[in-house]
Design a protein around this motif. Sequence first.
Motif, PDB file in Angstrom:
ATOM      1  N   GLU A 238       0.826  -1.209   0.000  1.00 18.61           N
ATOM      2  CA  GLU A 238       0.000   0.000   0.000  1.00 18.61           C
ATOM      3  C   GLU A 238       0.857   1.254   0.000  1.00 18.61           C
ATOM      4  O   GLU A 238       0.560   2.232  -0.702  1.00 18.61           O
ATOM      5  CB  GLU A 238      -0.935  -0.020   1.211  1.00 18.61           C
ATOM      6  CG  GLU A 238      -1.945  -1.160   1.174  1.00 18.61           C
ATOM      7  CD  GLU A 238      -2.689  -1.318   2.484  1.00 18.61           C
ATOM      8  OE1 GLU A 238      -3.752  -1.952   2.487  1.00 18.61           O
ATOM      9  OE2 GLU A 238      -2.192  -0.802   3.513  1.00 18.61           O
ATOM     10  N   LYS A 273     -10.420   2.833   9.396  1.00 12.72           N
ATOM     11  CA  LYS A 273     -10.251   1.904   8.290  1.00 12.72           C
ATOM     12  C   LYS A 273     -10.688   2.533   6.972  1.00 12.72           C
ATOM     13  O   LYS A 273     -10.002   2.406   5.948  1.00 12.72           O
ATOM     14  CB  LYS A 273     -11.040   0.628   8.560  1.00 12.72           C
ATOM     15  CG  LYS A 273     -10.868  -0.446   7.501  1.00 12.72           C
ATOM     16  CD  LYS A 273     -11.635  -1.703   7.862  1.00 12.72           C
ATOM     17  CE  LYS A 273     -11.452  -2.781   6.795  1.00 12.72           C
ATOM     18  NZ  LYS A 273     -12.197  -4.030   7.136  1.00 12.72           N
ATOM     19  N   LYS A 274     -11.840   3.218   6.964  1.00 10.97           N
ATOM     20  CA  LYS A 274     -12.330   3.852   5.742  1.00 10.97           C
ATOM     21  C   LYS A 274     -11.453   5.038   5.331  1.00 10.97           C
ATOM     22  O   LYS A 274     -11.264   5.285   4.137  1.00 10.97           O
ATOM     23  CB  LYS A 274     -13.773   4.303   5.926  1.00 10.97           C
ATOM     24  CG  LYS A 274     -14.782   3.159   5.942  1.00 10.97           C
ATOM     25  CD  LYS A 274     -16.204   3.682   5.932  1.00 10.97           C
ATOM     26  CE  LYS A 274     -17.201   2.545   5.816  1.00 10.97           C
ATOM     27  NZ  LYS A 274     -18.609   3.028   5.775  1.00 10.97           N
ATOM     28  N   LYS A 276      -8.222   5.257   5.859  1.00 13.71           N
ATOM     29  CA  LYS A 276      -7.018   4.661   5.262  1.00 13.71           C
ATOM     30  C   LYS A 276      -7.307   4.173   3.848  1.00 13.71           C
ATOM     31  O   LYS A 276      -6.506   4.371   2.920  1.00 13.71           O
ATOM     32  CB  LYS A 276      -6.529   3.516   6.147  1.00 13.71           C
ATOM     33  CG  LYS A 276      -5.208   2.921   5.686  1.00 13.71           C
ATOM     34  CD  LYS A 276      -4.729   1.827   6.629  1.00 13.71           C
ATOM     35  CE  LYS A 276      -5.579   0.589   6.470  1.00 13.71           C
ATOM     36  NZ  LYS A 276      -5.014  -0.565   7.217  1.00 13.71           N
ATOM     37  N   ASN A 277      -8.462   3.539   3.659  1.00 10.84           N
ATOM     38  CA  ASN A 277      -8.840   3.052   2.343  1.00 10.84           C
ATOM     39  C   ASN A 277      -9.016   4.202   1.363  1.00 10.84           C
ATOM     40  O   ASN A 277      -8.684   4.093   0.175  1.00 10.84           O
ATOM     41  CB  ASN A 277     -10.140   2.238   2.454  1.00 10.84           C
ATOM     42  CG  ASN A 277     -10.552   1.625   1.142  1.00 10.84           C
ATOM     43  OD1 ASN A 277     -11.234   2.257   0.344  1.00 10.84           O
ATOM     44  ND2 ASN A 277     -10.136   0.384   0.920  1.00 10.84           N
ATOM     45  N   ARG A 281      -6.611   4.778  -2.164  1.00  4.44           N
ATOM     46  CA  ARG A 281      -7.178   4.865  -3.501  1.00  4.44           C
ATOM     47  C   ARG A 281      -6.892   6.200  -4.171  1.00  4.44           C
ATOM     48  O   ARG A 281      -6.775   6.267  -5.412  1.00  4.44           O
ATOM     49  CB  ARG A 281      -8.687   4.623  -3.430  1.00  4.44           C
ATOM     50  CG  ARG A 281      -9.046   3.201  -3.017  1.00  4.44           C
ATOM     51  CD  ARG A 281     -10.468   3.120  -2.513  1.00  4.44           C
ATOM     52  NE  ARG A 281     -11.414   3.558  -3.524  1.00  4.44           N
ATOM     53  CZ  ARG A 281     -12.679   3.889  -3.257  1.00  4.44           C
ATOM     54  NH1 ARG A 281     -13.124   3.842  -2.009  1.00  4.44           N
ATOM     55  NH2 ARG A 281     -13.486   4.266  -4.218  1.00  4.44           N
TER      56      ARG A 281
END
Length: 416
Positions: A238, A273-274, A276-277, A281
């Motif tokens: 990542e 978590k969201k 980081k996601n 992206r």
Amino acid sequence: MASWARLVSRWRCLLRTARAAESPRGLSGRSSTPQGCRGFAPLALPPSRNDVLPWRLQAYRHVCVESCSPPGSAKDGSFSSPESNLPSAVKQEHAKAEALPDLNAKIPYEDWDDIPPSSALEEISEEEAVQIIAEPLLPLQSSTLRDYVDHSETLAKLVHLGVDLSQVEKRQKAGQLLLTLDFEKDIRKILLFLKDVGVEDNQLGPFLTKNPYILAEDLEALETRVAYLKSKKFGKAEIAQMVSRAPYLLLFSVERLDNRLGFFKNELGLSVKKTKNLVIRLPRLLTGKLEPVKENLQVCQIELGFQRNEIQEIVFKIPKILTASKKRLKQTFDYLHNIMGIPHHMLTRFPQVFNSKLLRIKERHMFLTFLGRAQYDPAQPSYISLDQLVSLPDEVFCTEIAKASIQDFEKFLKTL
């Protein structure tokens, strides 16, 4: 006996003349012809002091050749050498003359270092001038790095690596930076660091083209920033993806990265978590300006009328909406919502429609309207989703959605 006396008189005359040549004062107080040399032609004085000794040797040899054979001094008839009968002063001069070095002798190779270098003002022949190969001068000022590539090993290696110098020189002070760096000392360690982070070899050139400033960063500071991302539970793959897609990411300090992550988490109300996601992206959210992001959030909430939870869902599905053009965003929403009649909750379910070109949406909607198949309500038969409307190729859209041929669609477009 008389001839021998005349010979001695000649030697004395030569000796006085030689001494007079050494002393300018002696010459000024004497006549041009010494008294002891009456009957002889006056001798020409040497032009300089350095020529006195060779001149003496020449005079000595001249007298020896013209002198008469000396009379025998021994009863046995043997002859004594003329040099043995010379005055002691003349013998000393003769010894000095014999000790003179041969000026025509070759200089040994080991003595060449003692030879003074030739002067820069020394004249040379035209043939020697033609053989001189002068290297081109390094330009003192230039608007392009191309003029320095042949003179800089660093620039040559960067070009071989795939760096586009024509793009680098467009960035502020990037060209001057590259000219001050040494490849082995400054650049090699950064390249090894980027490879260790996960940047592919074939991406190093494009990466440095976009961000040459990383070459001037402190290696320890770069490693600290990567360690911070790892502490936030970003994996190695990542981090490599984020660094490759956002080359300026590692120029930001740990404090600034932490503030950016906190901004999106708090402003959008996302979980860790969201959040980081989201930045995985679209990592340029961490490097770009925050003003456009704030303005787009206000447009979505105030002008377009989306609720906070709807904005969260839209942003999580298509992060690019945060950096999209406000004008384009409003035009697309106006056509979808006011012309096609798509409600907010449908747009929230299929926010990918905001990434499509408005012209594409218009052409397909008008074609479906012409065929009487423009139905976007999921509760009605022949329902067409927004995803099908914008994502399918023209051939598939015509045959499966519009139930028409591609030729009919092309003919319709000509009527618009």
